[in-house]
Design a protein around this motif. Structure first.
Motif, PDB file in Angstrom:
ATOM      1  N   SER A 133       0.829  -1.209   0.000  1.00 14.07           N
ATOM      2  CA  SER A 133       0.000   0.000   0.000  1.00 14.07           C
ATOM      3  C   SER A 133       0.863   1.260   0.000  1.00 14.07           C
ATOM      4  CB  SER A 133      -0.928   0.002   1.219  1.00 14.07           C
ATOM      5  OG  SER A 133      -1.835  -1.079   1.170  1.00 14.07           O
ATOM      6  N   THR A 134       1.963   1.229   0.741  1.00  9.58           N
ATOM      7  CA  THR A 134       2.876   2.371   0.783  1.00  9.58           C
ATOM      8  C   THR A 134       3.450   2.657  -0.595  1.00  9.58           C
ATOM      9  OG1 THR A 134       3.505   1.693   3.022  1.00  9.58           O
ATOM     10  CG2 THR A 134       4.882   3.343   1.949  1.00  9.58           C
ATOM     11  N   LEU A 135       3.866   1.610  -1.293  1.00  5.79           N
ATOM     12  CA  LEU A 135       4.489   1.788  -2.601  1.00  5.79           C
ATOM     13  C   LEU A 135       3.460   2.153  -3.667  1.00  5.79           C
ATOM     14  CD1 LEU A 135       7.044  -1.149  -2.405  1.00  5.79           C
ATOM     15  CD2 LEU A 135       7.451   1.289  -2.045  1.00  5.79           C
ATOM     16  N   LYS A 136       2.258   1.653  -3.548  1.00  6.39           N
ATOM     17  CA  LYS A 136       1.187   2.082  -4.452  1.00  6.39           C
ATOM     18  C   LYS A 136       0.929   3.572  -4.286  1.00  6.39           C
ATOM     19  CE  LYS A 136      -2.455  -0.397  -3.906  1.00  6.39           C
ATOM     20  NZ  LYS A 136      -3.425  -1.336  -3.278  1.00  6.39           N
ATOM     21  N   GLY A 169      -7.207  13.873  -7.216  1.00  8.06           N
ATOM     22  CA  GLY A 169      -7.523  13.733  -5.799  1.00  8.06           C
ATOM     23  C   GLY A 169      -6.637  12.713  -5.114  1.00  8.06           C
ATOM     24  N   ASP A 170      -7.046  12.306  -3.917  1.00  8.13           N
ATOM     25  CA  ASP A 170      -6.271  11.340  -3.148  1.00  8.13           C
ATOM     26  C   ASP A 170      -6.545   9.917  -3.619  1.00  8.13           C
ATOM     27  OD1 ASP A 170      -5.231  13.375  -1.575  1.00  8.13           O
ATOM     28  OD2 ASP A 170      -6.849  13.232  -0.091  1.00  8.13           O
ATOM     29  N   LEU A 171      -5.580   9.036  -3.338  1.00  8.59           N
ATOM     30  CA  LEU A 171      -5.761   7.624  -3.666  1.00  8.59           C
ATOM     31  C   LEU A 171      -6.832   7.035  -2.744  1.00  8.59           C
ATOM     32  CD1 LEU A 171      -4.645   5.204  -5.355  1.00  8.59           C
ATOM     33  CD2 LEU A 171      -3.158   4.702  -3.402  1.00  8.59           C
ATOM     34  N   PRO A 172      -7.863   6.384  -3.295  1.00 15.51           N
ATOM     35  CA  PRO A 172      -8.907   5.788  -2.443  1.00 15.51           C
ATOM     36  C   PRO A 172      -8.306   4.789  -1.458  1.00 15.51           C
ATOM     37  CG  PRO A 172      -9.601   5.816  -4.741  1.00 15.51           C
ATOM     38  CD  PRO A 172      -8.159   6.222  -4.734  1.00 15.51           C
ATOM     39  N   SER A 173      -8.924   4.654  -0.321  1.00 20.46           N
ATOM     40  CA  SER A 173      -8.395   3.766   0.722  1.00 20.46           C
ATOM     41  C   SER A 173      -8.788   2.309   0.509  1.00 20.46           C
ATOM     42  CB  SER A 173      -8.879   4.240   2.101  1.00 20.46           C
ATOM     43  OG  SER A 173     -10.309   4.271   2.137  1.00 20.46           O
ATOM     44  N   SER A 204      -8.480   1.572  -5.035  1.00 19.45           N
ATOM     45  CA  SER A 204      -7.134   2.148  -5.090  1.00 19.45           C
ATOM     46  C   SER A 204      -6.352   1.584  -6.270  1.00 19.45           C
ATOM     47  CB  SER A 204      -6.385   1.884  -3.779  1.00 19.45           C
ATOM     48  OG  SER A 204      -6.081   0.511  -3.619  1.00 19.45           O
ATOM     49  N   GLU A 205      -6.500   0.279  -6.543  1.00 19.38           N
ATOM     50  CA  GLU A 205      -5.796  -0.322  -7.679  1.00 19.38           C
ATOM     51  C   GLU A 205      -6.298   0.242  -9.005  1.00 19.38           C
ATOM     52  OE1 GLU A 205      -6.610  -3.124  -5.353  1.00 19.38           O
ATOM     53  OE2 GLU A 205      -4.548  -3.437  -4.710  1.00 19.38           O
ATOM     54  N   ARG A 206      -7.618   0.412  -9.097  1.00 16.59           N
ATOM     55  CA  ARG A 206      -8.178   0.940 -10.346  1.00 16.59           C
ATOM     56  C   ARG A 206      -7.737   2.398 -10.574  1.00 16.59           C
ATOM     57  NH1 ARG A 206     -12.011  -2.147 -12.819  1.00 16.59           N
ATOM     58  NH2 ARG A 206     -12.708  -3.994 -11.650  1.00 16.59           N
ATOM     59  N   ALA A 207      -7.713   3.179  -9.498  1.00 21.06           N
ATOM     60  CA  ALA A 207      -7.271   4.566  -9.636  1.00 21.06           C
ATOM     61  C   ALA A 207      -5.801   4.624 -10.030  1.00 21.06           C
ATOM     62  CB  ALA A 207      -7.496   5.310  -8.317  1.00 21.06           C
ATOM     63  N   LEU A 208      -4.980   3.741  -9.443  1.00 18.34           N
ATOM     64  CA  LEU A 208      -3.554   3.710  -9.781  1.00 18.34           C
ATOM     65  C   LEU A 208      -3.356   3.292 -11.228  1.00 18.34           C
ATOM     66  CD1 LEU A 208      -0.568   3.867  -9.027  1.00 18.34           C
ATOM     67  CD2 LEU A 208      -0.735   1.522  -8.143  1.00 18.34           C
ATOM     68  N   MET A 209      -4.061   2.256 -11.671  1.00 11.95           N
ATOM     69  CA  MET A 209      -3.932   1.811 -13.066  1.00 11.95           C
ATOM     70  C   MET A 209      -4.341   2.917 -14.035  1.00 11.95           C
ATOM     71  SD  MET A 209      -2.720  -1.259 -13.229  1.00 11.95           S
ATOM     72  CE  MET A 209      -2.352  -2.553 -12.040  1.00 11.95           C
ATOM     73  N   GLN A 210      -5.329   3.695 -13.646  1.00 11.19           N
ATOM     74  CA  GLN A 210      -5.801   4.766 -14.525  1.00 11.19           C
ATOM     75  C   GLN A 210      -4.715   5.835 -14.723  1.00 11.19           C
ATOM     76  OE1 GLN A 210      -9.556   6.439 -13.363  1.00 11.19           O
ATOM     77  NE2 GLN A 210      -9.398   8.169 -14.772  1.00 11.19           N
ATOM     78  N   VAL A 211      -4.066   6.260 -13.638  1.00  9.41           N
ATOM     79  CA  VAL A 211      -3.038   7.294 -13.799  1.00  9.41           C
ATOM     80  C   VAL A 211      -1.799   6.724 -14.475  1.00  9.41           C
ATOM     81  CG1 VAL A 211      -3.875   8.649 -11.838  1.00  9.41           C
ATOM     82  CG2 VAL A 211      -2.063   6.956 -11.462  1.00  9.41           C
TER      83      VAL A 211
END
Length: 336
Positions: free
Chosen positions: A86-89, A102-106, A111-118
Motif C-alpha cells: 500500500s505504501t508503494l502504491k 484527488g487522493d488515492l482511495p483507501s 485504489s488499484e483501479r485509480a492507480l492503473m488509470q493514472v
C-alpha cells in the motif's frame, strides 16, 4: 572537518562535499540499468555498505528525468522494513497523479483501479526506485510482482529498481524466494573497487584545488590508504580523521605512521565485514537459525573450532563472499 584543519591543508570544502566520481564501471552499469528498465520487471542493484549505491541510484534517476523517455517515481519512506505494498502504491500514485485526480482511495479495489488509470494515462514506461531494498518484506515483493504483471496486461510497463546490500542478492537467490528472485535482474555494484588510489587523489583535488595532493599525503601514505580502504565512505571517514590527527601532530604531509595510527585495527574483522554485506547479529541469528548469543560468540571467535568452521561453511554455501584481500574471516575460521 574543523576549519583549522582545512586551512592547514588548503582545503576549500570538506571531503563529504566533493560530489560524484564516475568510473568506467559506473558508466557501463548505468547504461545496462537503463536498458533493463526499458524492458520492465524487477531490478536489484547490490553493493556493500558505503560503496555509493544511493548516489548511483540518484544519478540514474536524474538522467532518466533529463532524457524524458521514462516516468520516474520513488519511495521516500525512511523505515523500509515497515514499507508495505500500500505504501508503494501510494508512492506511485502521488508521483504520477495530478491535483484533479484527488487522493488515492483507501479501499483496495478502488485504489488499484485509480492507480492503473493514472499509470495508463502516463503513456510512458514507469520506474519505481526503492533504496535499502534489502529490508523489504518478501510478501511486499510478491505483491509488487503482481502489480507489474497487471500493469503489463493493461498495456503499461512498470519497472521496480531496488538498491541494497549483497544480502538482497543472496535472499533473492534462495529457493524460497524463487517466485520473485527468478524474475529479478541482478546487478552487482563494485563502487570504486580497483580505483581507490584514483578516488583519493580525485577527492583531494576536488577539495583542495590549488594544492598538490602529495603536499597533503606522502606517496606511501596514499598507497597505504588505497590498499586498506575499500569504499568511498571509508575513505572519506578515515581520511578526515587522518588529516585531523596530522594537524594535531603538526605534520604536513601526512605519513604512513599517521595512517597506521588512524585506521581501526579491526576494520576488516569478521563482524564489520559481515555487517557491510548486510548481515548483523539479528539477521545472522534468523538466517542460521541459532540464538543471537551464539552469533556473538561466533563473531568474537569464542566458539570451538569445529562449530566455527561449521557456521563458516554455512555462510559460504549461502553465497556470502567472506574471503578476500581485506577479510580476516579465513583466518578466523581456521583458528576459531
Amino acid at each position: 572537518m574543523l576549519s583549522d584543519v582545512m586551512e592547514h591543508f588548503g582545503l576549500s570544502q570538506s571531503l563529504r562535499q566533493a560530489g560524484y566520481i564516475e568510473t568506467d564501471h559506473h558508466r557501463q552499469l548505468l547504461r545496462d540499468l537503463k536498458a533493463a528498465i526499458h524492458e520492465g520487471g524487477i531490478i536489484a542493484i547490490t553493493g556493500i555498505v558505503g560503496s555509493g549505491k544511493t548516489l548511483l541510484l540518484g544519478r540514474m534517476q536524474d538522467q532518466l528525468r533529463h532524457e524524458g523517455q521514462i516516468e520516474v517515481a520513488e519511495s521516500l519512506v525512511f523505515d523500509v522494513p515497515r514499507v508495505t505494498l500500500s505504501t508503494l502504491k501510494l508512492a506511485l500514485y502521488d508521483d504520477l497523479a495530478t491535483d484533479k485526480d484527488g487522493d488515492l482511495p483507501s479501499k483496495p479495489e478502488k485504489s488499484e483501479r485509480a492507480l492503473m488509470q493514472v499509470m495508463r494515462r502516463c503513456q510512458k514506461p514507469i520506474v519505481l526506485c526503492i533504496d535499502d531494498g534489502h529490508d523489504m518484506h518478501g510478501q511486499t515483493l510478491r505483491g509488487l510482482k503482481q502489480l507489474i504483471e497487471k500493469t503489463s496486461r493493461r498495456g503499461g510497463r512498470l519497472t521496480l529498481v531496488f538498491a541494497g546490500h549483497p544480502r538482497l542478492k543472496n535472499d533473492l537467490r534462495r529457493p524460497s524466494r524463487e517466485e520473485t528472485g527468478a524474475r529479478t535482474t541482478l546487478f552487482e555494484f563494485e563502487g570504486i573497487k580497483g580505483h581507490q588510489r584514483r578516488y583519493i587523489t580525485w577527492l583531494l583535488e576536488q577539495c583542495a584545488a590549488e594544492v598538490d595532493p602529495l603536499e597533503i599525503l606522502t606517496p606511501d601514505a596514499l598507497e597505504l590508504l588505497a590498499e586498506r580502504l575499500v569504499t568511498p565512505l571509508q575513505i572519506q571517514h578515515y581520511l578526515t580523521r587522518l588529516l585531523e590527527q596530522a594537524y594535531r601532530l603538526g605534520e604536513k604531509p601526512a605519513t604512513p605512521a599517521i595512517v597506521n595510527m588512524t585506521l581501526a585495527p579491526d576494520m576488516h574483522d569478521l563482524e564489520p565485514t559481515l555487517t557491510r554485506y548486510g548481515y548483523n547479529v539479528q539477521v545472522l541469528s534468523e538466517f542460521l537459525n541459532i540464538r543471537q548469543a551464539e552469533v556473538r560468540s561466533f563473531l568474537h571467535g569464542q566458539l570451538p573450532p569445529g562449530r566455527t568452521e561449521e557456521l563458516h561453511h554455512q555462510l559460504l554455501a549461502a553465497g556470502i563472499p567472506l574471503s578476500g584481500p581485506h577479510s580476516a574471516i579465513e583466518t578466523h575460521a581456521a583458528t576459531g
